[in-house]
Motif scaffolding. Structure first.
Motif, short mmCIF file in Angstrom:
data_model
loop_
_atom_site.label_atom_id
_atom_site.label_comp_id
_atom_site.label_asym_id
_atom_site.label_seq_id
_atom_site.Cartn_x
_atom_site.Cartn_y
_atom_site.Cartn_z
N GLY A 90 0.50 -1.44 -0.50
CA GLY A 90 -0.37 0.05 0.00
C GLY A 90 0.91 0.90 0.04
O GLY A 90 0.44 2.61 -0.55
N VAL A 91 2.02 1.33 1.10
CA VAL A 91 2.90 2.46 0.37
C VAL A 91 3.76 2.68 -0.43
O VAL A 91 3.46 3.99 -0.66
N ALA A 92 4.06 1.22 -1.09
CA ALA A 92 5.18 1.82 -2.49
C ALA A 92 3.31 2.13 -3.50
O ALA A 92 3.76 2.93 -4.15
N LEU A 93 2.26 1.80 -3.65
CA LEU A 93 1.72 1.83 -4.46
C LEU A 93 0.65 3.18 -4.32
O LEU A 93 0.66 3.81 -5.18
N SER A 94 0.62 3.46 -3.21
CA SER A 94 0.17 5.13 -2.97
C SER A 94 1.15 6.29 -3.01
O SER A 94 1.55 7.15 -2.81
N SER A 95 2.31 6.13 -3.10
CA SER A 95 3.57 6.66 -2.64
C SER A 95 3.36 7.70 -4.09
O SER A 95 4.23 9.21 -3.43
N PRO A 96 2.55 7.56 -4.95
CA PRO A 96 3.08 8.98 -6.38
C PRO A 96 1.96 10.05 -5.84
O PRO A 96 2.56 11.55 -5.65
N VAL A 97 0.67 9.42 -5.01
CA VAL A 97 0.04 10.37 -4.88
C VAL A 97 0.76 11.33 -2.97
O VAL A 97 -0.24 12.09 -2.65
N TRP A 98 0.46 10.42 -2.07
CA TRP A 98 1.27 10.99 -0.43
C TRP A 98 2.55 11.83 -1.24
O TRP A 98 2.70 12.87 -0.52
#
Length: 270
Positions: A90-98
């Motif tokens: 989850g942290v890797a997949l959402s990294s572009p957003v956050w």
């Protein structure tokens, strides 16, 4: 009253948005980042079986020649491992957003030069970090094969699942950070914080730090894994030193050319 208006306007421009607006923007951006993280964790949980298949592949290959398997030492071990995989995914997949939300919140307070270096650093480091993580995923099966090969084929290789996944994550993250290291050093050089001469003088300290870092992210007494992590980091440090040296040479040449140019006052006197 008329004389105070420009001062009030200047103060309003210099301070930017009021504190309440900053807090409101921070809450909105934090909510977006949290929502993206939650979606990423859910996706990570759904694909955790596929992730485990990738991580388990070297053990399956090893089981063809000896007794080898992953084991859970507690009744909740499998669930805990699935949650851990979901969080990391989850942290890797959402990294572009956050990362975007964080930069968008900080960008108004940065100067033009700081924005250029910050966005340039991220533009270079993100793909390099991803490439390093991919390299780590390609590296760890060979590492597992080499390390397990020290045991006799008559012995059984029973690996604790949580320890094994932590081992793989350390390898992947370490190689990702190794790929980012030269970008970080070059940015410090561009900012004028770190010169190529300083890097060259401290190469012994850097090599020792690399060895200590490699020993930290690899299992105890695993010299081979430590070497496989330390070697590319040392090569990348040498590349960063070369880039910093080229930049310092160009900066010194520009400074020399500007000092040799006659000043407007001197031309006026002539």
């Amino acid at each position: 009253m008329t004389t105070l208006a420009p001062t009030s306007e200047a103060a309003r421009i210099s301070t930017g948005m009021p504190l309440s607006s900053h807090l409101r923007e921070a809450r909105v951006r934090a909510a977006r980042a949290a929502a993206a993280l939650l979606v990423g964790v859910v996706i990570g949980y759904l694909v955790s079986d596929q992730v485990m298949d990738v991580l388990r592949a070297p053990i399956v290959a090893l089981a063809e020649s000896r007794d080898a398997s992953l084991n859970f030492d507690s009744i909740t071990g499998a669930f805990d491992l699935r949650i851990k995989i979901a969080l990391f995914t989850g942290v890797a997949l959402s990294s572009p957003v956050w990362m975007y939300e964080l930069l968008a919140f900080l960008a108004p307070g940065l100067e033009r030069r700081e924005k250029r270096y910050t966005f340039g650093f991220l533009a270079a480091s993100v793909p390099l970090f991803v490439a390093g993580c991919v390299a780590g995923l390609l590296l760890f099966p060979r590492m597992v094969e080499l390390l397990a090969g020290f045991a006799s084929t008559e012995d059984s290789t029973l690996l604790q699942a949580s320890y094994y996944v932590d081992f793989v994550l350390k390898i992947v993250l370490a190689t990702g950070l190794a790929f980012v290291l030269p970008v970080f050093l070059v940015v410090l050089n561009l900012l004028g914080v770190l010169s190529a001469r300083s890097l060259a003088r401290s190469w012994r300290i850097v090599v020792v730090a690399i060895v200590l870092f490699s020993a930290t992210v690899t299992p105890a007494a695993d010299v081979l894994s430590m070497f496989l992590i330390a070697e590319p980091m040392t090569v990348l440090f040498a590349a960063a030193l070369l880039l910093a040296w080229v930049h310092d040479r160009r900066r010194a040449r520009r400074a020399s050319e500007s000092s040799d140019a006659p000043s407007p006052a001197a031309e006026h006197r002539e």
